[in-house]
Design a protein around this motif. Sequence first.
Motif, PDB file in Angstrom:
ATOM      1  N   PRO B 302       1.047  -1.055  -0.277  1.00  0.00           N
ATOM      2  CA  PRO B 302       0.193   0.133  -0.028  1.00  0.00           C
ATOM      3  C   PRO B 302       1.275   1.132   0.308  1.00  0.00           C
ATOM      4  O   PRO B 302       2.263   1.554   0.912  1.00  0.00           O
ATOM      5  N   LYS B 303       0.251   2.691  -0.746  1.00  0.00           N
ATOM      6  CA  LYS B 303       1.300   3.472  -1.022  1.00  0.00           C
ATOM      7  C   LYS B 303       1.426   4.576   0.469  1.00  0.00           C
ATOM      8  O   LYS B 303       1.161   4.096   1.623  1.00  0.00           O
ATOM      9  N   ASP B 304       2.476   4.927   0.499  1.00  0.00           N
ATOM     10  CA  ASP B 304       2.820   6.366   1.779  1.00  0.00           C
ATOM     11  C   ASP B 304       1.849   6.743   1.721  1.00  0.00           C
ATOM     12  O   ASP B 304       1.166   7.774   1.128  1.00  0.00           O
ATOM     13  N   PRO B 305       1.181   6.745   3.017  1.00  0.00           N
ATOM     14  CA  PRO B 305       0.610   7.751   3.373  1.00  0.00           C
ATOM     15  C   PRO B 305       0.493   9.029   2.431  1.00  0.00           C
ATOM     16  O   PRO B 305      -0.507  10.103   3.290  1.00  0.00           O
ATOM     17  N   ARG B 306       1.423   9.155   2.955  1.00  0.00           N
ATOM     18  CA  ARG B 306       2.101  10.767   3.680  1.00  0.00           C
ATOM     19  C   ARG B 306       1.633  11.723   2.312  1.00  0.00           C
ATOM     20  O   ARG B 306       2.421  11.979   1.445  1.00  0.00           O
ATOM     21  N   ALA B 316       7.464  12.579  -3.109  1.00  0.00           N
ATOM     22  CA  ALA B 316       7.889  12.127  -2.163  1.00  0.00           C
ATOM     23  C   ALA B 316       8.777  11.161  -2.020  1.00  0.00           C
ATOM     24  O   ALA B 316       9.604  10.624  -0.822  1.00  0.00           O
ATOM     25  N   ASP B 317       9.175  10.366  -3.117  1.00  0.00           N
ATOM     26  CA  ASP B 317      10.638   9.991  -2.990  1.00  0.00           C
ATOM     27  C   ASP B 317      11.753  10.775  -2.702  1.00  0.00           C
ATOM     28  O   ASP B 317      13.051  10.088  -1.498  1.00  0.00           O
ATOM     29  N   PHE B 327      13.455   0.904  -2.629  1.00  0.00           N
ATOM     30  CA  PHE B 327      13.151   0.684  -4.025  1.00  0.00           C
ATOM     31  C   PHE B 327      11.866   1.245  -4.130  1.00  0.00           C
ATOM     32  O   PHE B 327      10.884   1.238  -5.370  1.00  0.00           O
ATOM     33  N   TYR B 328      11.983   2.523  -3.270  1.00  0.00           N
ATOM     34  CA  TYR B 328       9.738   3.285  -3.352  1.00  0.00           C
ATOM     35  C   TYR B 328      10.620   4.141  -4.643  1.00  0.00           C
ATOM     36  O   TYR B 328      11.535   4.886  -5.264  1.00  0.00           O
ATOM     37  N   LEU B 337       7.005   1.577  -8.021  1.00  0.00           N
ATOM     38  CA  LEU B 337       7.074   1.068  -7.134  1.00  0.00           C
ATOM     39  C   LEU B 337       6.117   1.555  -6.194  1.00  0.00           C
ATOM     40  O   LEU B 337       7.055   2.723  -5.988  1.00  0.00           O
ATOM     41  N   GLY B 338       5.324   2.190  -5.353  1.00  0.00           N
ATOM     42  CA  GLY B 338       4.911   2.594  -4.086  1.00  0.00           C
ATOM     43  C   GLY B 338       3.460   3.283  -4.928  1.00  0.00           C
ATOM     44  O   GLY B 338       2.933   4.033  -3.890  1.00  0.00           O
TER      45      GLY B 338
END
Lengths: 429, 349
Positions: B302-306, B316-317, B327-328, B337-338
């Motif tokens: 699941p994605k980074d909620p930020r 975001a990366d 690996f984001y 990925l991400g």
Amino acid sequence: MSKKNKQDPRLPDETFEPYEEPRLIPLPVYWIAIALAIWGVVTLVQTSNAGHFADKERAALGEKTASVASPAASTAAPDTGAGKALFADNCSSCHGDAGEGVADAIPPLHASDVIKAGGASAISQIVMRGIGGPLIVDKANYDGEMPSFSSVLSDTEIAAIADYVATDLNGMNSTVSPDQVAEIRTASEDMDPWDGGAGLASLINGLPPQPASENASAPSPEATATASLASQGTANIWSCASCHGDKGEGTQTVPRLAGLAPAYLAKQLHDFSKGTRISDSMAYVAKSLSETQITELANYYGAMSSPSGAQPALKGDLARGEQLALSGDYSKNVPACFTCHGTSGIGVGAQFPGLAAQQPAYIAHQLAMWAGGARHNSPLGLMAGIGKALSDEDRRAVADYLASLPPAAGNAKTALAVSPTLKETTNVQ
Amino acid sequence: MSSKHPSDTTPPGPDSAKGGRTAIRAILAVGGGLTLAVLGSLVLEFGLAPSWLTGQKSVPAASPKGAMADLFTPPPESTIPNDEFGASVRRGMAIFTATGTNAHDFVGNNLSCSNCHLDAGRQAFSAPMWAAYPVYPKYRSKNKMVNTMEDRIKGCFTYSMNAQGSPSGGPPPYGSDVYRDLQSYFYWMSKGLPIGETPDGAGFGKIDKPALPPSRERGAQVFAANCAVCHGKDGLGQTDVNGKTVFPPLWGPHSFNWGAGMHKASSAAAFIQHNMPLSEPGKLSAQEAWDVATFLDSHPRPKDPRQTGAITLQEADKKWHKSSEDFYGETVDGVVLGTGYPKPAPAAN
């Protein structure tokens, strides 16, 4: 010495010489003798107490010994705290300490619309026969397998649990008497578990809408042939039932087979014939079976639901056994048995066999074999480490606890495919 | 005790001296015997007896954790008091071990706190709660503020429990009973530890730097050989016949999200070396642990909620994933990925 005899015997011996005294037994000899005597008495008292301790715990755990020996015959009157304690010992491992269930897997008992509609009598019916298949409780869908408790709980115990669940957890004014439970027991003799919500609909008036049944079809002709192979054997193949029992329930160090995953059973048979698991009789049996027969027998026993043929028999400490099964002992690198063997020991997938209602002597023996290296076929050597970490008392404790659990129902859904290409070939691999 | 002189057979004369000696001897014999018994039991009690005598093999400490004996042992469950506070402790423990059931509205995956904090949060080197409780509030660079214990737990709900996918869409609000009960549980288990000192066994422990740069390909082999039995060949975990998660998913829609600490190879490698394969801690070399941790990180989750609103994956990366070797934002096997999953994945089933 002659002079001495002339003397008045009552007078002190004037000619007494120390070296004439008959040699005294040296003090250390007494010390050792007394120390040994004390040790002997202490061990005697301890061993006879160990049995008593176990008995006490058994009594505390809901008179399971008595009830297993003769499930229907317990006469003790239920008392108010008994239902709660019995619930904690028998139901909370799956349904949670407060009956909250497990989200999306095991329905709640603390405010269930099924219970609201059916009351204590319906609870007894469900506990007696078990239930499996699609079911809707409080608008949530479930599709699991709850084992039948008929072979491990007495009528009195089932009544006490049903009363507790109906009154304390659901605030109902509904009870059931041990006599009524006895009638339910007689009526449900040899019946399969309730067929999910569809099955309950015939029992409970006013049940909220339920999904359709997914009932398995009638046994195929091959299954009946397999049944006769298992019970009668052939000229070259020993009858499985002669050792494993008519219902695959096992005895002593011969294991229960009923309800174990077919893939696990087939793997063990291959291991016996390859020699990676050692047992003279089973090596002989496994080598006499064709690949197809192995698959069919594994499917046959995997789909079999049969009552428990086990009960605590090793004087193990049941409280310690329960702790090992539910929480483990991380100070010895032993995770809870149920982290790998599934909730309440019902097994997980093809690799982690069910342990509930397995014969206690068999379990303790297998653990000792892993510890000693005689059985070394578990994936990643997982059981070797666990077998070694457990003391003899721990092995007996956990074996007895597992023997007190209700057996998992057979599951036809996990059957292995009988591949035509494998038919009548012998074990290669 | 026949220590009598033969001449004593006749009615005893004035032999009080001899009688006294007999008595002394008896006292010496019994006293010595008792002392020996006591000494013997002491020797056995403290495990000083040689193994050939007791028949017990001394169990070799298979753990890499060094002197386990020096680590703090939290109190046994049986000592939870039977009062209102004890009830809160029990509720906290139930939330910790069956989070999806007992904090249902705030959990967006198939995990429980105890999946990463083993033995119900008691196991040393799996970030045990007794080692955390005494050192909060503390400053964390992750959110650049002083975190109370409530803030810290909120963090694990947001990322490790993927709260964005939960029925309520987020972690428990401040002041929720979920935090209150969890903190009661942590407080109770930390009894006796000094405030403000990090005890031994905290966090996931140290792991050596790998000799070779971690490799996803080698990691795949380590995974197949050591992890797949339990976590599944596809890494998505295993359930029992009732659908209850027994072996938790390591990636995929029902695992922790891209903001969780466990996705970083450094955290995961330390956790894995000290705790996995389950029941065989220390089995993997540092190199193997790094390799398999890297393999773990190279899968979708699941994605980074930020990363919400106008923030792009690239931004975001840069902002949250640049420094870590993760690996984001990268493309692995044709998948970026991400990006997470279209809809917040429903928990379980």
